[in-house]
Design an enzyme around this catalytic site. Structure first.
Site, mmCIF file in Angstrom:
data_model
loop_
_atom_site.group_PDB
_atom_site.id
_atom_site.type_symbol
_atom_site.label_atom_id
_atom_site.label_comp_id
_atom_site.label_asym_id
_atom_site.label_seq_id
_atom_site.Cartn_x
_atom_site.Cartn_y
_atom_site.Cartn_z
ATOM 1 N N THR A 50 0.821 -1.211 0.000
ATOM 2 C CA THR A 50 0.000 0.000 0.000
ATOM 3 C C THR A 50 0.853 1.259 0.000
ATOM 4 O OG1 THR A 50 -1.755 -1.189 1.145
ATOM 5 C CG2 THR A 50 -1.855 1.205 1.246
ATOM 6 N N TYR A 138 6.235 -11.796 5.073
ATOM 7 C CA TYR A 138 5.138 -11.182 4.328
ATOM 8 C C TYR A 138 4.698 -12.184 3.268
ATOM 9 C CZ TYR A 138 2.849 -7.163 1.938
ATOM 10 O OH TYR A 138 1.961 -6.283 1.363
ATOM 11 N N LYS A 166 2.718 -11.406 8.341
ATOM 12 C CA LYS A 166 1.751 -10.489 7.756
ATOM 13 C C LYS A 166 1.181 -11.208 6.540
ATOM 14 C CE LYS A 166 0.168 -6.797 5.303
ATOM 15 N NZ LYS A 166 -0.233 -6.689 3.898
ATOM 16 N N VAL A 213 -3.744 -5.592 9.256
ATOM 17 C CA VAL A 213 -2.949 -4.589 8.545
ATOM 18 C C VAL A 213 -3.799 -4.152 7.350
ATOM 19 C CG1 VAL A 213 -0.706 -4.102 7.490
ATOM 20 C CG2 VAL A 213 -0.882 -5.841 9.284
#
Length: 302
Positions: A50, A138, A166, A213
């Site tokens: 993002t 991630y 994440k 998140v």
């Protein structure tokens, strides 16, 4: 600040506001950070998807971390993405982010060239050996050809290599298996499991996830803070209602990547000055911006 033993709550992946000439708009970035922290979020994550990390230069990445870290001044945990193709390059980014004030590092498996599961494991172990900081995996299959699987994640967690996950995979069965196994084993009880699926936060928290998140959390951090608090209180009816409102708001995203919509919404809300996206991405059209404005109004944000 040092990270809590198990990081959780609402940790938005911070957008990177840009000027019309493509530089980091630090003034808007500071207002965005205040917008997020003022809502009561539990931490911030810069230089993720993002944040348009893949489109930023090394200089721009450094500017983002330095600006946010200095502004927070240790008041909240700060994670920084170290996203690149190979282990040495990730180590360089990670060390730069930590030197600039990040508290922990988020890294994907290697990408561009296909690697084996054994090489993915070596990658994360080398990163942990080279960094004196918490390391989060991630899981981002849209960018990475070989994901860290459930067994590998749990092994790295048990060995103290990883502090958390994440998860942006959309693979909810694997997410559930990692979550259940990690929190059910004393050896991995400190492993933080965070979902990036902003439209299923209530479900993830009901399963026992530590936090979220949410890219959409840039636009409406108060909504995600309310949602997580309702879940923590066991008020699942109010949590579901808040999640449904956020699902309506997520309608602003009409492209595979939501960054352009998030930036347009933030500009309409007066948080950032421009909705410029990093090249070669394009900002929204006027018609798309009008649709964003209508949804902001529908959900009580404009």
């Amino acid at each position: 600040m040092s990270l809590p033993t198990r990081l959780g709550g609402v940790i938005p992946p911070v957008c990177t506001p840009m000027t019309p000439d493509g530089e980091v708009d630090t003034g808007s970035l500071l207002r965005l950070v205040d917008h997020l922290t003022g809502a009561g979020v539990d931490g911030l994550f810069v230089l993720g998807t993002t944040s348009e990390v893949a489109f930023l230069t090394d200089r721009q990445r450094a500017t983002v971390v330095e600006t946010v870290a200095a502004h927070l001044s240790g008041s909240l945990p700060l994670l920084a993405g170290a996203i690149d193709t190979t282990t040495p390059r990730v180590l360089e980014h990670a060390r730069a982010a930590l030197a600039a004030g990040a508290d922990g590092v988020v890294a994907t498996a290697p990408f561009y060239a296909r690697t084996s599961p054994a090489e993915v494991e070596r990658h994360f172990r080398l990163l942990a050996d080279g960094l004196n900081a918490p390391l989060f995996a991630y899981d981002l299959p849209s960018a990475v050809p070989v994901r860290p699987g459930t067994e590998l994640l749990l092994r790295l967690a048990a060995d103290g290599v990883l502090a958390g996950l994440k998860d942006s995979s959309g693979d909810h069965l694997t997410f559930r298996r990692v979550l259940t196994a990690a929190h059910g084993d004393p050896a991995t009880s400190d492993f933080s499991v965070l979902t990036g699926s902003e439209n299923l936060v209530d479900v993830a928290l009901l399963m026992g996830a530590d936090g979220v998140v949410p890219g959409l959390g840039n636009v409406d951090p108060h909504g995600y803070v309310r949602l997580v608090r309702h879940c923590a209180a066991g008020d699942w009816q109010r949590a579901r209602a808040e999640q449904e409102r956020l699902l309506t708001l997520f309608g602003i995203v009409a492209r595979p990547q939501g960054v352009a919509a998030f930036k347009a919404a933030l500009r309409l809300r007066g948080v950032i000055d421009h909705d410029t996206t990093a090249e070669p991405q394009s900002p929204l059209t006027d018609a798309e911006r009008e649709r964003v404005a209508k949804l902001l109004a529908t959900t009580g944000l404009l």
